[in-house]
Design a protein around this motif. Structure first.
Motif, PDB file in Angstrom:
ATOM      1  N   PRO A 155     136.156  49.059  64.701  1.00 50.89           N
ATOM      2  CA  PRO A 155     134.808  49.620  64.805  1.00 50.89           C
ATOM      3  C   PRO A 155     133.850  48.882  63.876  1.00 50.89           C
ATOM      4  N   ASN A 156     132.581  49.085  64.097  1.00 48.85           N
ATOM      5  CA  ASN A 156     131.591  48.377  63.269  1.00 48.85           C
ATOM      6  C   ASN A 156     130.364  49.279  63.104  1.00 48.85           C
ATOM      7  N   LYS A 157     130.540  50.325  62.344  1.00 47.49           N
ATOM      8  CA  LYS A 157     129.431  51.282  62.179  1.00 47.49           C
ATOM      9  C   LYS A 157     128.560  50.827  61.019  1.00 47.49           C
ATOM     10  N   HIS A 158     127.893  49.713  61.232  1.00 44.69           N
ATOM     11  CA  HIS A 158     127.079  49.122  60.157  1.00 44.69           C
ATOM     12  C   HIS A 158     125.816  49.944  59.906  1.00 44.69           C
ATOM     13  N   LEU A 159     125.177  49.600  58.797  1.00 44.01           N
ATOM     14  CA  LEU A 159     123.989  50.351  58.351  1.00 44.01           C
ATOM     15  C   LEU A 159     122.685  49.616  58.642  1.00 44.01           C
ATOM     16  N   ALA A 160     122.752  48.547  59.438  1.00 43.15           N
ATOM     17  CA  ALA A 160     121.542  47.721  59.598  1.00 43.15           C
ATOM     18  C   ALA A 160     120.339  48.533  60.093  1.00 43.15           C
ATOM     19  N   PHE A 161     120.582  49.562  60.893  1.00 44.37           N
ATOM     20  CA  PHE A 161     119.470  50.379  61.411  1.00 44.37           C
ATOM     21  C   PHE A 161     119.288  51.680  60.629  1.00 44.37           C
ATOM     22  N   GLY A 162     119.925  51.781  59.474  1.00 43.51           N
ATOM     23  CA  GLY A 162     119.829  53.019  58.710  1.00 43.51           C
ATOM     24  C   GLY A 162     120.717  54.087  59.323  1.00 43.51           C
ATOM     25  N   TYR A 163     120.396  55.338  59.043  1.00 43.37           N
ATOM     26  CA  TYR A 163     121.239  56.443  59.508  1.00 43.37           C
ATOM     27  C   TYR A 163     120.438  57.731  59.393  1.00 43.37           C
ATOM     28  N   GLY A 164     120.833  58.736  60.182  1.00 43.08           N
ATOM     29  CA  GLY A 164     120.229  60.060  60.004  1.00 43.08           C
ATOM     30  C   GLY A 164     118.866  60.187  60.665  1.00 43.08           C
ATOM     31  N   PRO A 165     118.029  61.088  60.124  1.00 42.07           N
ATOM     32  CA  PRO A 165     116.770  61.435  60.804  1.00 42.07           C
ATOM     33  C   PRO A 165     115.816  60.252  61.016  1.00 42.07           C
ATOM     34  N   HIS A 166     115.894  59.231  60.160  1.00 37.51           N
ATOM     35  CA  HIS A 166     114.974  58.099  60.315  1.00 37.51           C
ATOM     36  C   HIS A 166     115.637  56.883  60.950  1.00 37.51           C
ATOM     37  N   PHE A 167     116.848  57.077  61.519  1.00 33.79           N
ATOM     38  CA  PHE A 167     117.546  55.953  62.165  1.00 33.79           C
ATOM     39  C   PHE A 167     116.562  55.179  63.044  1.00 33.79           C
ATOM     40  N   CYS A 168     116.654  53.855  63.005  1.00 37.87           N
ATOM     41  CA  CYS A 168     115.661  52.996  63.673  1.00 37.87           C
ATOM     42  C   CYS A 168     115.404  53.389  65.131  1.00 37.87           C
ATOM     43  N   VAL A 169     114.149  53.684  65.474  1.00 39.12           N
ATOM     44  CA  VAL A 169     113.844  54.026  66.877  1.00 39.12           C
ATOM     45  C   VAL A 169     113.814  52.792  67.766  1.00 39.12           C
ATOM     46  N   GLY A 170     113.732  51.614  67.139  1.00 44.93           N
ATOM     47  CA  GLY A 170     113.663  50.375  67.931  1.00 44.93           C
ATOM     48  C   GLY A 170     115.021  49.712  68.087  1.00 44.93           C
ATOM     49  N   SER A 171     116.113  50.422  67.735  1.00 41.54           N
ATOM     50  CA  SER A 171     117.428  49.761  67.708  1.00 41.54           C
ATOM     51  C   SER A 171     117.849  49.246  69.092  1.00 41.54           C
ATOM     52  N   TYR A 172     117.541  50.008  70.126  1.00 42.97           N
ATOM     53  CA  TYR A 172     117.948  49.556  71.462  1.00 42.97           C
ATOM     54  C   TYR A 172     117.236  48.233  71.804  1.00 42.97           C
ATOM     55  N   LEU A 173     115.924  48.208  71.525  1.00 45.60           N
ATOM     56  CA  LEU A 173     115.145  47.008  71.834  1.00 45.60           C
ATOM     57  C   LEU A 173     115.668  45.813  71.028  1.00 45.60           C
ATOM     58  N   ALA A 174     115.924  46.037  69.750  1.00 41.29           N
ATOM     59  CA  ALA A 174     116.422  44.942  68.900  1.00 41.29           C
ATOM     60  C   ALA A 174     117.753  44.418  69.450  1.00 41.29           C
ATOM     61  N   LYS A 175     118.608  45.330  69.889  1.00 40.46           N
ATOM     62  CA  LYS A 175     119.916  44.904  70.409  1.00 40.46           C
ATOM     63  C   LYS A 175     119.767  44.117  71.712  1.00 40.46           C
ATOM     64  N   VAL A 176     118.804  44.541  72.535  1.00 38.24           N
ATOM     65  CA  VAL A 176     118.556  43.801  73.781  1.00 38.24           C
ATOM     66  C   VAL A 176     118.143  42.365  73.437  1.00 38.24           C
ATOM     67  N   GLU A 177     117.258  42.225  72.462  1.00 34.81           N
ATOM     68  CA  GLU A 177     116.763  40.890  72.104  1.00 34.81           C
ATOM     69  C   GLU A 177     117.901  39.996  71.600  1.00 34.81           C
ATOM     70  N   ILE A 178     118.749  40.554  70.744  1.00 30.38           N
ATOM     71  CA  ILE A 178     119.840  39.742  70.169  1.00 30.38           C
ATOM     72  C   ILE A 178     120.874  39.418  71.254  1.00 30.38           C
ATOM     73  N   ALA A 179     121.141  40.405  72.117  1.00 36.47           N
ATOM     74  CA  ALA A 179     122.114  40.184  73.198  1.00 36.47           C
ATOM     75  C   ALA A 179     121.634  39.064  74.125  1.00 36.47           C
ATOM     76  N   GLU A 180     120.345  39.084  74.473  1.00 40.78           N
ATOM     77  CA  GLU A 180     119.838  38.050  75.384  1.00 40.78           C
ATOM     78  C   GLU A 180     119.889  36.679  74.725  1.00 40.78           C
ATOM     79  N   LEU A 181     119.652  36.645  73.422  1.00 35.84           N
ATOM     80  CA  LEU A 181     119.754  35.371  72.706  1.00 35.84           C
ATOM     81  C   LEU A 181     121.194  34.850  72.785  1.00 35.84           C
ATOM     82  N   LEU A 182     122.164  35.706  72.496  1.00 35.77           N
ATOM     83  CA  LEU A 182     123.565  35.280  72.521  1.00 35.77           C
ATOM     84  C   LEU A 182     123.958  34.796  73.919  1.00 35.77           C
ATOM     85  N   LYS A 183     123.505  35.520  74.944  1.00 37.01           N
ATOM     86  CA  LYS A 183     123.875  35.134  76.311  1.00 37.01           C
ATOM     87  C   LYS A 183     123.274  33.783  76.684  1.00 37.01           C
TER      88      LYS A 183
END
Ligand code: HEM
Length: 410
Positions: free
Chosen positions: A338-366
């Motif tokens: 598993p990889n439950k990293h803290l890059a997007f924080g955690y809890g009530p303020h967890f990054c709201v843009g995390s999905y978008l950020a992951k899409v961007e990084i995924a497209e770069l890798l592909k």
């Protein structure tokens, strides 16, 4: 670089991160001083430093004893507050935070972002193709600077002509790409971004579109419509949150893959799932080194009494390398689960843009996987100077084209 002694490291000073390799420092803190005091320096307040993953998670989760309303990064916490408190999502707590967050979650949800994700894919593939075709480039300038800024600008409806201007402002606002940029320049840049959005908000009130700014203008919290200032502050939050963090992660991704050819080969051969690789890229880069909170109610941590108003900083730079949680944390392993990293924080303020950020990084890798056989860094990269963000402002690379990939993949 050698590991500095604990009492010589000032985490409030951006130069600390440029001048020292802090891996050993963080390990020592995790093992021997999980509740470390960074003393006052030159009239600047002292603050607590949390380095263990579990302590960071527990503090992020606890918005009763800790608050974001007096700032959530060292710069504002040390100044004693954030001008956006109670209005900008990241520095708002309580029921208002929940309501505001619902509004932003709606526009940043996977379903709504479907079209945005498609555009990210098309742009990324086109720009990587072009860069590979030309042999090499400064990846930071030619690609990483364009993907997040174009995406967030499309969402907000920022006209194309203004994007380079905004990019130069976001680069100055949080980190310094240039050694001559100081805190005064950064503050001016932050104000200029706010003024820019003030004008746009006025325009959108006259002529609404189908962009996020128009949507924010039409939104209400607790039955009260958002004011112009509320809208501006949250646009600021999105452009700052959405641009620099993703940009620095992508730059770090290319640098790290170039330095780890065996991991690159795993990606190229399809031996690791893209989603898994994205998480390791994020854990490794940890572009936001810290966030922070103020103590709201007296509480205790590791036997230390924390008093209201005390500043507590949470260091992803350390938590994401905590050997209590991650096996071989100093190894870049694209297949890590598993990889439950803290890059997007955690809890009530967890990054709201995390999905978008992951899409961007995924497209770069592909796109890298499909269009290149590999790439190498051709010159030293320039580190940014900041006590908040970490990464590089340049990344000169040479690509080896994958001709069959370029022919086959659109
Ligand atoms: C919150 C990191 C991308 C917008 C956060 C937090 C972290 C973070 C650690 C929590 C802050 C806190 O608890 O005080 C990152 C990283 C990113 C990224 C590492 C990219 C690799 C984005 C993007 C957007 C965005 C793409 C917008 C489109 C926000 C906002 C918040 C936030 C608005 C505040 C959420 C709240 O307070 O409820 N981000 N972020 N971020 N992020 Fe991101």
């Amino acid at each position: 670089m050698s590991t500095p002694a604990l009492d010589t490291v000032d985490l409030g000073d951006p130069a600390t991160f440029a001048d020292h390799d802090l891996d050993g420092f963080w390990r020592t803190l995790r093992d021997t001083a999980p509740m470390h005091w960074n003393p006052p320096v030159d009239g600047r307040r002292g603050f607590w430093v949390l380095s263990r993953y579990d302590d960071i998670m527990a503090t992020y989760r606890d918005n009763v004893n800790f608050t974001s309303q007096r700032g959530n990064v060292l710069v504002t916490l040390l100044e004693g507050g954030d001008a956006g408190a109670g209005r900008m999502l990241a520095v708002t707590d309580g029921p208002r935070h929940l309501e505001l967050r619902k509004i932003l979650q709606r526009v940043l949800s996977p379903r709504v972002l479907d079209e945005v994700a498609r555009t990210v894919r098309i742009n990324t593939r086109q720009w990587i193709r072009e860069a590979v075709g030309s042999g090499g480039c400064d990846f930071a300038e030619r690609i990483a600077s364009r993907i997040p800024m174009t995406t967030i600008s499309n969402l907000l409806g920022v006209p194309e002509r203004d994007r380079d201007y905004l990019l130069s402002l976001t680069k100055t606002a949080l980190s310094a790409d240039d050694e001559d940029v100081d805190e005064v320049d950064s503050e001016m840049a932050r104000n200029e971004i706010l003024m820019y959005f003030m004008d746009i908000v006025e325009e959108r009130r006259e002529a609404p579109g189908d962009d996020v700014i128009s949507m924010l203008i039409g939104s209400a919290v607790d039955g009260v419509p958002l004011s112009d200032e509320d809208v501006v502050l949250n646009c600021y939050s999105l452009i700052i949150g959405g641009d620099e963090t993703s940009r620095l992660t992508m730059i770090d991704c290319v640098r790290t893959l170039a330095a780890h050819p065996e991991q690159w080969r795993r990606l190229k051969r399809g031996e690791v799932a893209i989603e898994t690789a994205v998480d390791e890229v994020l854990r490794w880069a940890s572009p936001t080194m810290h966030f922070g909170r103020s103590v709201e109610r007296e509480t205790e941590l590791h036997g230390v009494r924390l008093r209201p108003g005390d500043i507590v900083t949470l260091w992803h730079a350390s938590g994401n390398r905590d050997e209590r949680v991650f096996a071989r944390p100093g190894e870049f392993d694209l297949g890590r689960t598993p990889n439950k990293h803290l890059a997007f924080g955690y809890g009530p303020h967890f990054c709201v843009g995390s999905y978008l950020a992951k899409v961007e990084i995924a497209e770069l890798l592909k796109a890298l996987r499909d269009f290149t056989l590999g790439f190498e860094q051709t010159e030293e990269a320039l580190p940014i100077r900041s006590n908040f963000l970490t990464g590089f402002s340049t990344m000169p690379v040479r690509f080896t084209p994958d001709h069959s990939g370029l022919r086959e993949c659109g």
